[in-house]
Design an enzyme around this catalytic site. Structure first.
Site: not given
Length: 347
Positions: A140-142, A144
């Site tokens: 999810p970080y990437g 985002s």
């Protein structure tokens, strides 16, 4: 020239601010200090608050109408945490960033540097990527970061906003003048974990030794944070020559890395050399959201920014160790900020 730096009291943001000051550009810092540090904003123009606070951003531009550009490096960045708390990451990194960009457009700020990430890429067979490589983030970080790049590209087509997305690879080191460095006593990235093991005598956990790399450990492109900061200064100076592009686009993505792929085992060997002794090491399972990694093969930063790295991996290790010796004297012994703060956090 003044530049607004969102997340400017964090590790990378504060280093960018120092590079701007050294180059004669005045940084205006916006940070809510959820992981950023007030010490990193000392003697600088500083506003404590959230990037989604439109009233505060309007006030900043009213008080500093000579701001010519913004740097957006406020985000949550811990990959395993993003897997456990995806809604928090999408709220902080996407939702609030949309509000921030809307405020920039509303205040007539037409130049934005966005801190993106190599975590958006799907690596090829040799793990090398350039700006045209497929986007397929594994966390999810990437995702985002990839989402915000699309938001910014769409916004630049609809509004007079010029955006350069700087896709960071893996920052290491500290400001060589030791003004700032990694603010966390318990870091989550691999070099920080090695330093923690060296300092405390704990065992360094090499997470994942079954990747399809030359030695089974993950591969990364470790770029010195000071070189990364210098690239922002180059981008700010060259905005007008980079954008619009030849086909009229007001958006451009640029990789920031060294072009060298270093495995975790190779990083560990370099760390032992700089430290002068080995640290206890054990192999453990991959972390949630991890990938084999990437390194850049792009020449775009050199061609468009006139930038290339000047500091080595060993410089990054050495400066990180020097900062670790100073950190408590500069920042005290407070507990680390919470990993999932409310509001934007400086990188």
């Amino acid at each position: 020239m003044k530049v607004l730096i969102a997340g400017g009291a964090g590790f990378i943001g504060s280093t960018i601010a120092s590079a701007c000051l050294d180059a004669g550009t005045t940084p205006v810092i916006l940070d809510n200090l959820s992981t950023g540090r007030a010490e990193f904003a000392a003697d600088r123009i500083f506003y404590r608050g959230d990037i989604a606070d439109r009233r505060l951003i309007d006030r900043i531009f009213a008080e500093h109408p000579d701001i010519e550009a913004a740097v957006h490096c406020a985000a949550l960045i811990v990959v395993p945490d993003s897997v456990d708390h995806p809604l928090t990451y999408y709220r902080e990194n996407v939702g609030k960033s949309v509000e921030f960009v809307d405020a920039l457009v509303g205040n007539g700020c037409d130049r934005l540097l966005f801190s993106s990430s190599a975590a958006i890429y799907q690596p090829g067979d040799d793990f090398a990527v350039d700006e045209s490589s497929p986007v397929a983030a594994t966390s999810p970080y990437g995702r985002s970061k990839a989402m915000m790049e699309q938001v910014l590209q769409d916004t630049a087509r609809a509004h007079p906003l010029h955006v350069i997305s700087l896709r960071y690879f893996n920052p290491v080191g500290a400001d060589p003048k030791m003004r700032t460095g990694l603010q966390l006593a318990r870091p989550t990235h691999v070099l920080g974990k090695m330093i923690e093991a060296a300092r405390t005598g704990s065992t360094f956990q090499l997470t994942g030794a079954d990747w399809p790399t030359r030695d089974g450990s993950g591969i990364r492109d470790y770029v010195h944070v000071w070189d990364l900061a210098r690239a922002h200064v180059h981008a700010l100076r060259r905005f007008g020559s980079i954008l619009p592009t030849e086909d009229g686009e007001r958006y451009q993505a640029i990789n920031l890395g060294t072009g060298d792929g270093t495995t975790v085992r190779e990083l560990l060997a370099a760390f032992h050399t700089v430290l002068g002794r080995p640290i206890p090491t054990a192999v453990s399972d991959r972390r949630p959201g991890d990938s084999a990694g990437t390194y850049t093969r792009s020449e775009r930063a050199r061609q468009l920014l006139g930038w290339e790295p000047t500091l080595s991996l060993r410089d990054g290790i050495r400066h990180s160790l020097q900062w670790d010796e100073l950190r408590e004297r500069v920042l005290g012994t407070d507990a680390d900020p919470q990993l999932l703060p409310v509001g934007a956090t400086g990188l």
